[in-house]
Every structure is written in C-alpha cells, then in structure tokens.
Design an enzyme around this catalytic site. Sequence first.
Site, PDB file in Angstrom:
ATOM      1  N   TYR A  77      -0.722  14.459  58.713  1.00  0.00           N
ATOM      2  CA  TYR A  77      -0.741  15.803  59.292  1.00  0.00           C
ATOM      3  C   TYR A  77       0.451  16.013  60.215  1.00  0.00           C
ATOM      4  CZ  TYR A  77      -2.463  20.173  61.131  1.00  0.00           C
ATOM      5  OH  TYR A  77      -2.583  21.494  61.461  1.00  0.00           O
ATOM      6  N   PHE A 129      17.048  42.440  50.336  1.00  0.00           N
ATOM      7  CA  PHE A 129      16.130  41.766  49.432  1.00  0.00           C
ATOM      8  C   PHE A 129      14.722  42.204  49.824  1.00  0.00           C
ATOM      9  CE2 PHE A 129      13.280  38.544  47.841  1.00  0.00           C
ATOM     10  CZ  PHE A 129      13.563  38.692  46.498  1.00  0.00           C
ATOM     11  N   THR A 130      13.840  42.296  48.838  1.00  0.00           N
ATOM     12  CA  THR A 130      12.514  42.902  49.040  1.00  0.00           C
ATOM     13  C   THR A 130      11.755  42.320  50.241  1.00  0.00           C
ATOM     14  OG1 THR A 130      11.680  41.369  47.368  1.00  0.00           O
ATOM     15  CG2 THR A 130      12.237  43.588  46.631  1.00  0.00           C
ATOM     16  N   ASP A 220      20.909  34.081  54.502  1.00  0.00           N
ATOM     17  CA  ASP A 220      19.875  33.883  53.476  1.00  0.00           C
ATOM     18  C   ASP A 220      20.518  32.977  52.437  1.00  0.00           C
ATOM     19  OD1 ASP A 220      18.250  33.885  51.289  1.00  0.00           O
ATOM     20  OD2 ASP A 220      17.722  36.004  51.419  1.00  0.00           O
ATOM     21  N   LYS A 263      14.634  28.057  44.723  1.00  0.00           N
ATOM     22  CA  LYS A 263      15.749  28.427  43.841  1.00  0.00           C
ATOM     23  C   LYS A 263      16.734  27.262  43.777  1.00  0.00           C
ATOM     24  CE  LYS A 263      14.010  32.642  45.017  1.00  0.00           C
ATOM     25  NZ  LYS A 263      12.850  32.819  45.890  1.00  0.00           N
ATOM     26  N   ARG A 387      14.317  45.431  38.372  1.00  0.00           N
ATOM     27  CA  ARG A 387      14.957  45.434  39.687  1.00  0.00           C
ATOM     28  C   ARG A 387      15.622  46.791  39.830  1.00  0.00           C
ATOM     29  NH1 ARG A 387      13.410  40.876  42.999  1.00  0.00           N
ATOM     30  NH2 ARG A 387      11.683  42.258  42.801  1.00  0.00           N
ATOM     31  N   PHE A 453       6.240  46.372  43.309  1.00  0.00           N
ATOM     32  CA  PHE A 453       6.635  45.897  41.976  1.00  0.00           C
ATOM     33  C   PHE A 453       5.746  44.763  41.473  1.00  0.00           C
ATOM     34  CE2 PHE A 453       8.681  42.062  43.582  1.00  0.00           C
ATOM     35  CZ  PHE A 453       8.962  42.416  44.899  1.00  0.00           C
TER      36      PHE A 453
HETATM   37  O1  PLI Z   1      10.035  33.799  47.231  1.00  0.00           O
HETATM   38  P1  PLI Z   1      10.282  33.198  48.590  1.00  0.00           P
HETATM   39  O2  PLI Z   1       9.334  33.693  49.621  1.00  0.00           O
HETATM   40  O3  PLI Z   1      10.377  31.734  48.552  1.00  0.00           O
HETATM   41  O4  PLI Z   1      11.760  33.684  49.025  1.00  0.00           O
HETATM   42  C1  PLI Z   1      12.046  35.003  49.311  1.00  0.00           C
HETATM   43  C2  PLI Z   1      13.468  35.302  48.953  1.00  0.00           C
HETATM   44  C3  PLI Z   1      14.382  35.457  49.947  1.00  0.00           C
HETATM   45  N1  PLI Z   1      15.683  35.746  49.671  1.00  0.00           N
HETATM   46  C4  PLI Z   1      16.127  35.886  48.417  1.00  0.00           C
HETATM   47  C5  PLI Z   1      17.557  36.209  48.189  1.00  0.00           C
HETATM   48  C6  PLI Z   1      15.266  35.723  47.354  1.00  0.00           C
HETATM   49  O5  PLI Z   1      15.725  35.831  46.118  1.00  0.00           O
HETATM   50  C7  PLI Z   1      13.882  35.437  47.609  1.00  0.00           C
HETATM   51  C8  PLI Z   1      12.934  35.351  46.573  1.00  0.00           C
HETATM   52  N2  PLI Z   1      13.254  35.705  45.348  1.00  0.00           N
HETATM   53  C9  PLI Z   1      12.452  35.802  44.300  1.00  0.00           C
HETATM   54  C10 PLI Z   1      11.002  35.481  44.340  1.00  0.00           C
HETATM   55  C11 PLI Z   1      13.057  36.212  43.062  1.00  0.00           C
HETATM   56  O6  PLI Z   1      12.369  36.260  42.024  1.00  0.00           O
HETATM   57  O7  PLI Z   1      14.254  36.522  43.077  1.00  0.00           O
END
Ligand code: PLI
Length: 461
Positions: A77, A129-130, A220, A263, A387, A453
């Site tokens: 933990y 970004f969203t 970011d 990513k 998008r 979306f």
């Molecule tokens: O999906 P998260 O919460 O791990 O990360 C959010 C996020 C932040 N910044 C950017 C540039 C992203 O592309 C992003 C998440 N992107 C997704 C889920 C995508 O499908 O592009």
Amino acid sequence: MPRKIERRSWAEPYKMKMVELLKMTTRPQRVKAMREAGYNTFLLNSEDVYIDLLTDSGTNAMSDMQWSAFMTGDESYSGSKSYFKMEKAIKQYYGYKYVVPTHQGRGAENLLSQILIKKGDIVPGNMYFTTTRLHQELAGGTFVDIIIDEAHDPLSEHPFKGNVDLNKLEAVVKKHGAAKIPYVCIATNVNMAGGQPISLDNLKQLRKYTQEHGIKIIHDMTRVAENAYFIQQREPGYANKSVKDIVLEICSLTDGATMSAKKDALVNIGGFLATNDDFVYEEARNLVVVYEGMTTYGGLAGRDMEAIAVGIKESVDDNHQAARVGQVEYLGQRMMEFGVPIVKPIGGHGIFVDAKAFLPHLSQDQFPAQTLASEIYMDSGVRTMERGIVSAGRKPNGEHYYPNLELVRFTIPRRVYTQAHMDVVAESTAMVFDRRKKIKGMKMVYEPKYLRFFQARFEKL
Ligand code: PLI
C-alpha cells in the site's frame, strides 16, 4: 541480369509471440451493431470490431520485458518499490524533479487544475484537448487557443502545426494580464490537430517569453517521444540527436507535466503529474490521497508502475519511433493514393480524415465526422473516432463549439497491427469514399452533460 532494387523496406523492430484472435463479422451484423450503438463508435462492443482504431490510448501491446517486469510488481500500500522504479525512469528520461502517480492522464489534469487555476483565470494552450479543457473549466478557468492558424487548416503542410503563435499569446497577456495566467499548457504532438508536433525552436521562444512574464509552462507530455521523433526528422540541427536526448530537452523547457502513460509509455493504464515546483508537489501530494490513492501508487497497481518504467525506456528508442510513426505514414500514404482527404502532414499517432471534404454535402450540424466513422465501421468493421463538433462539446453558455476541423481519427495502437491491417483500413475507406455522395447525415437524440462524444446517441436523417 540481377534485379535492380529501388527501395529497401523497413520492418518493425520486434516479432510476435502471442496473438489475439479476432471475430469476423458480416455487413448485416455490423449494420445492426452500429444501429444498436446509436451510431456512436464508442458504444460498440469491442467484440464486434475487427480493426480497432478508436484510440491509441491504453491499447498498446506490451513487450516481453514489460510483462516480465509486471510480474515483479510490489503491491504494498505504501512505499512500493515499483513506485521508486517508475520515479527513477521519469527522472532519468524526462528530467522532472518530483512525481505523483495517477490512475491516468485526466487524474493528473484534475490535480494540476485544482492546484494552479483560480476562478477567472485564463489558460492559453496549443489547441484544446477534451479532458484537459474540461478540468481547466471545472477549476474556474477559461481555455484560450494560441496555436498557429495553420493547425486549423487540414491542407496546410506546415511541418510544426503544434507551434504556438506568440502574437496570439501576447494578445492574451495584454488583454488579461500575466497575473491571470497561471500557466500556458503545451501539448507535444497535438492530438486534436492531427498528431502534429511543436518545434524546439518555437518552444524555446515561448520559454523566453513566458519567463519574462513570470508564467509557467505545463507540458501535456502524452505523446512527447513521437514529437521528438518529428523534431529529429524535420528540425534543422536535430538530425543527429537521439529521440531520448530530444525528449529530455523538450521537458527541460517546461515547469511540469501531466502524462497519460497509456500512449507513448506503452502501457494499458497509468499516468502521473510531474513537476519541478516545490509548491505544486506539496499540494499534489495532499490532493492525490483524496482523488487517486497514496502518493506511492496514485490509483495504480505496483505491476502497472513496473510496466510504465520499462515502457518509458522503450518509447524513447529511435527504432521504435521510426516503426511507430512509419506505420502511421504508411496508412496515410495509402489513403492519399485513393484520393481520400486527410490532414497533412501525416501525424504521429493516426490518420485524420477531413470529413468536411469527404462529405461536403453535409452541414456541420449533421455531424459529418460522426456519420463517416459509422459508415466505415459498417463497411469493414474498422472502428474509428469522431473528432469534430461532437467532441468539441458545448461552451459554458450552452452553444455548440464549432471547430474548424471536422475529422475522423484512425488512431493506431502501438505494436498491435500489421501493414496488411493498414491495407484493409485504407481500402475500406476508399470504398466508402467512392459512394460518398449517397451518404446522409445524422441527428443527435441523446446528449450527456460532460464529454458528450463518449455516450451521445444518433439517428440517421
Ligand atoms: O485518457 P487519459 O485520462 O489517460 O489522458 C487524457 C489525455 C490527455 N492529453 C491528451 C493529449 C490525450 O490525448 C489524452 C487522452 N487521449 C485519449 C483518450 C485519446 O483517445 O486520444
């Protein structure tokens, strides 16, 4: 006569030792599945998808080294040794001083926005970004787009469409005053612009300007290594630098970062907030235990942190990036051969098809990108993502945002699909392109309050 070879092919720097079998479907099955999903590709069951290009987020194939590290996860933990391995990798490859783990990128965005943004603040950034913008708004801030105009033009071939327009930033500073700007948010390889990089030259100029005005830069860094690869390929003076060194240089020009490790870092879940600032670190340590978990796991299992530590190292390998971005380039070239209108230059994590140019007879209120994504799925079982206007959502005053870019994103998971899969994708898109004039638009029949979306539902007009 020996045959003359005009080009040498490249191939991925890995081979497969396990595969996942896919279900093959018929068109009537897909038409039914799409209707039941309200013509929203997010609402399809993945079982009904053949080639899943919905996102490159959390869909990566981990390496044998990552899987073996996974087995050594320390699930304590507190004080997990897996946390210290992840922290070490972040310090070594990204150079930030402090690390706070989070369950994924938006967890870090939440912490950061709560710490740095006050009601009435302005947050300039190189395109929204969203989730990032929503957390800025929930914290009381207003996002202002300061990306160069070329980023909003799908046809512009600018090599660094992620660049900041410093005149736009200066106008924001003049209008609101630097005291109202807690930070400038800089994404590397700007997702919503089509996976387009920012140059180091632009970042250095931005650094100079923001330092003169006492404004921080928050990075970011979700796709920083892909951005670094483009710098190596395109920016004068960087051809002989490694992706690893360029990544470090990018990070060194910023004060902190939010990261979705799902990513670039080649894992299926995870993220973190990184900072060089004692105050931000102290506050983040307070908040992380409220929203995510203890400071040494932040919503992650020990095994996840092990996989991230290895994934970060693999992500900055030049050969990995050449194959990763090379595969995206391959798909883009095939699409262009068929005359499909795509955002140029070809980006780092996917191909973005210009739905306005593809379906010029549909108005933006008829959701051209949403429509096109559903048509491609019904054609071949390839899942892509809207998008455009649906992703852009509504302004705080309730009106739609009408983004210039109305795109369908074909996002390529890392190390998952072959070039034969890419051929199927390009050919399916071309088939839909050939009958584009017959395609009708849609109306939205269900709209959730946040990030619509993901769950909105549509009917064909
Ligand atoms: O999906 P998260 O919460 O791990 O990360 C959010 C996020 C932040 N910044 C950017 C540039 C992203 O592309 C992003 C998440 N992107 C997704 C889920 C995508 O499908 O592009």
